[in-house]
Write a protein that holds these residues in place. Sequence first.
Motif, PDB file in Angstrom:
ATOM      1  N   LYS A 162      43.658 -95.471  63.529  1.00  0.00           N
ATOM      2  CA  LYS A 162      42.576 -94.617  62.837  1.00  0.00           C
ATOM      3  C   LYS A 162      41.290 -95.210  63.032  1.00  0.00           C
ATOM      4  O   LYS A 162      40.350 -94.439  63.038  1.00  0.00           O
ATOM      5  CB  LYS A 162      42.904 -94.138  61.469  1.00  0.00           C
ATOM      6  CG  LYS A 162      44.212 -93.221  61.116  1.00  0.00           C
ATOM      7  CD  LYS A 162      44.378 -93.179  59.671  1.00  0.00           C
ATOM      8  CE  LYS A 162      45.389 -92.333  59.582  1.00  0.00           C
ATOM      9  NZ  LYS A 162      45.706 -92.057  58.071  1.00  0.00           N
ATOM     10  N   LYS A 163      40.997 -96.326  63.210  1.00  0.00           N
ATOM     11  CA  LYS A 163      39.907 -97.186  63.155  1.00  0.00           C
ATOM     12  C   LYS A 163      39.287 -97.096  64.739  1.00  0.00           C
ATOM     13  O   LYS A 163      38.133 -97.623  64.919  1.00  0.00           O
ATOM     14  CB  LYS A 163      39.942 -98.663  62.936  1.00  0.00           C
ATOM     15  CG  LYS A 163      40.316 -98.633  61.380  1.00  0.00           C
ATOM     16  CD  LYS A 163      40.453-100.201  60.988  1.00  0.00           C
ATOM     17  CE  LYS A 163      40.875-100.130  59.435  1.00  0.00           C
ATOM     18  NZ  LYS A 163      41.108-101.508  59.021  1.00  0.00           N
ATOM     19  N   PRO A 201      37.526 -95.967  68.028  1.00  0.00           N
ATOM     20  CA  PRO A 201      36.564 -95.076  68.338  1.00  0.00           C
ATOM     21  C   PRO A 201      37.084 -93.529  69.137  1.00  0.00           C
ATOM     22  O   PRO A 201      38.518 -94.026  69.671  1.00  0.00           O
ATOM     23  CB  PRO A 201      35.937 -95.488  69.435  1.00  0.00           C
ATOM     24  CG  PRO A 201      36.169 -97.067  69.573  1.00  0.00           C
ATOM     25  CD  PRO A 201      37.570 -97.137  68.935  1.00  0.00           C
ATOM     26  N   SER A 202      36.563 -92.821  68.765  1.00  0.00           N
ATOM     27  CA  SER A 202      37.137 -91.604  69.589  1.00  0.00           C
ATOM     28  C   SER A 202      37.420 -91.712  70.976  1.00  0.00           C
ATOM     29  O   SER A 202      36.478 -92.025  71.762  1.00  0.00           O
ATOM     30  CB  SER A 202      36.105 -90.239  69.237  1.00  0.00           C
ATOM     31  OG  SER A 202      34.883 -90.483  69.986  1.00  0.00           O
ATOM     32  N   GLY A 203      38.302 -90.990  71.371  1.00  0.00           N
ATOM     33  CA  GLY A 203      38.808 -91.139  72.794  1.00  0.00           C
ATOM     34  C   GLY A 203      39.567 -92.410  73.310  1.00  0.00           C
ATOM     35  O   GLY A 203      39.846 -92.615  74.421  1.00  0.00           O
ATOM     36  N   TYR A 204      39.894 -93.074  72.222  1.00  0.00           N
ATOM     37  CA  TYR A 204      40.651 -94.389  72.725  1.00  0.00           C
ATOM     38  C   TYR A 204      41.860 -94.729  71.715  1.00  0.00           C
ATOM     39  O   TYR A 204      41.751 -94.056  70.683  1.00  0.00           O
ATOM     40  CB  TYR A 204      39.531 -95.914  72.356  1.00  0.00           C
ATOM     41  CG  TYR A 204      38.687 -95.871  73.331  1.00  0.00           C
ATOM     42  CD1 TYR A 204      38.551 -96.738  74.635  1.00  0.00           C
ATOM     43  CD2 TYR A 204      37.256 -95.263  73.179  1.00  0.00           C
ATOM     44  CE1 TYR A 204      37.770 -96.684  75.257  1.00  0.00           C
ATOM     45  CE2 TYR A 204      36.061 -95.365  73.696  1.00  0.00           C
ATOM     46  CZ  TYR A 204      36.490 -96.478  75.061  1.00  0.00           C
ATOM     47  OH  TYR A 204      35.453 -96.433  76.049  1.00  0.00           O
ATOM     48  N   VAL A 205      42.899 -95.259  72.241  1.00  0.00           N
ATOM     49  CA  VAL A 205      43.876 -95.763  71.472  1.00  0.00           C
ATOM     50  C   VAL A 205      44.144 -97.300  71.840  1.00  0.00           C
ATOM     51  O   VAL A 205      43.565 -97.812  72.689  1.00  0.00           O
ATOM     52  CB  VAL A 205      45.176 -95.000  71.876  1.00  0.00           C
ATOM     53  CG1 VAL A 205      44.967 -93.650  71.502  1.00  0.00           C
ATOM     54  CG2 VAL A 205      45.469 -95.007  73.258  1.00  0.00           C
ATOM     55  N   ARG A 206      44.870 -97.853  70.987  1.00  0.00           N
ATOM     56  CA  ARG A 206      45.389 -99.244  71.188  1.00  0.00           C
ATOM     57  C   ARG A 206      46.008 -99.702  72.135  1.00  0.00           C
ATOM     58  O   ARG A 206      47.089 -98.744  72.662  1.00  0.00           O
ATOM     59  CB  ARG A 206      46.090 -99.807  69.729  1.00  0.00           C
ATOM     60  CG  ARG A 206      45.298-100.915  69.230  1.00  0.00           C
ATOM     61  CD  ARG A 206      45.994-101.701  68.076  1.00  0.00           C
ATOM     62  NE  ARG A 206      45.065-101.945  67.165  1.00  0.00           N
ATOM     63  CZ  ARG A 206      44.262-102.856  67.005  1.00  0.00           C
ATOM     64  NH1 ARG A 206      44.173-103.487  68.040  1.00  0.00           N
ATOM     65  NH2 ARG A 206      43.415-102.831  66.069  1.00  0.00           N
ATOM     66  N   ASN A 207      45.912-100.628  72.894  1.00  0.00           N
ATOM     67  CA  ASN A 207      46.654-101.428  74.249  1.00  0.00           C
ATOM     68  C   ASN A 207      47.964-101.709  73.874  1.00  0.00           C
ATOM     69  O   ASN A 207      47.855-103.010  73.348  1.00  0.00           O
ATOM     70  CB  ASN A 207      45.865-101.958  75.089  1.00  0.00           C
ATOM     71  CG  ASN A 207      46.560-102.138  76.411  1.00  0.00           C
ATOM     72  OD1 ASN A 207      47.481-101.466  76.770  1.00  0.00           O
ATOM     73  ND2 ASN A 207      45.985-103.127  77.123  1.00  0.00           N
TER      74      ASN A 207
END
Length: 146
Positions: A107-108, A110-116
């Motif tokens: 949830k933290k 940025p928009s358009g990103y997910v954790r690697n």
Amino acid sequence: MGALDFLSDYFDISRPRKKRKAMQTVEIKVKMDCDGCERRVRNAVSHMKGAKSVEVNRKQSKVSVTGYVEPKKVLKRVQRTGKKAEFWPYVPYNLVAYPYAAQAYDKKAPSGYVRNVVQALPSPNAPDEKFTTLFSDENTNSCSVM
């Protein structure tokens, strides 16, 4: 003899040469609240030897340093400012096969990103991945009937 001695110093192979660091971009996540925090981080990193450009995005809490720098040294320099810093843990949303896998969705982020994370990447032996890429337009060895 003076000119030959002068030139032999430049072409001496017994003396090891310094390796030049590769040009790279280091991305770091830093929590910045105000203009002062942003300025402190920017000044700390921009005065590093080898840093060519520094981009600070306070909205994404991201600092990008491009140049002939080492990633660990950049991270240590940012941490010396008193801010909590880590390497950029996110990848663009469209590069991940399973963006809603466990621990990938943040949830933290940025928009358009997910954790690697490893769970977000498909396993190379998965049969569904093989079938979907078998008849792809990008696959040059695919069936010619398509």
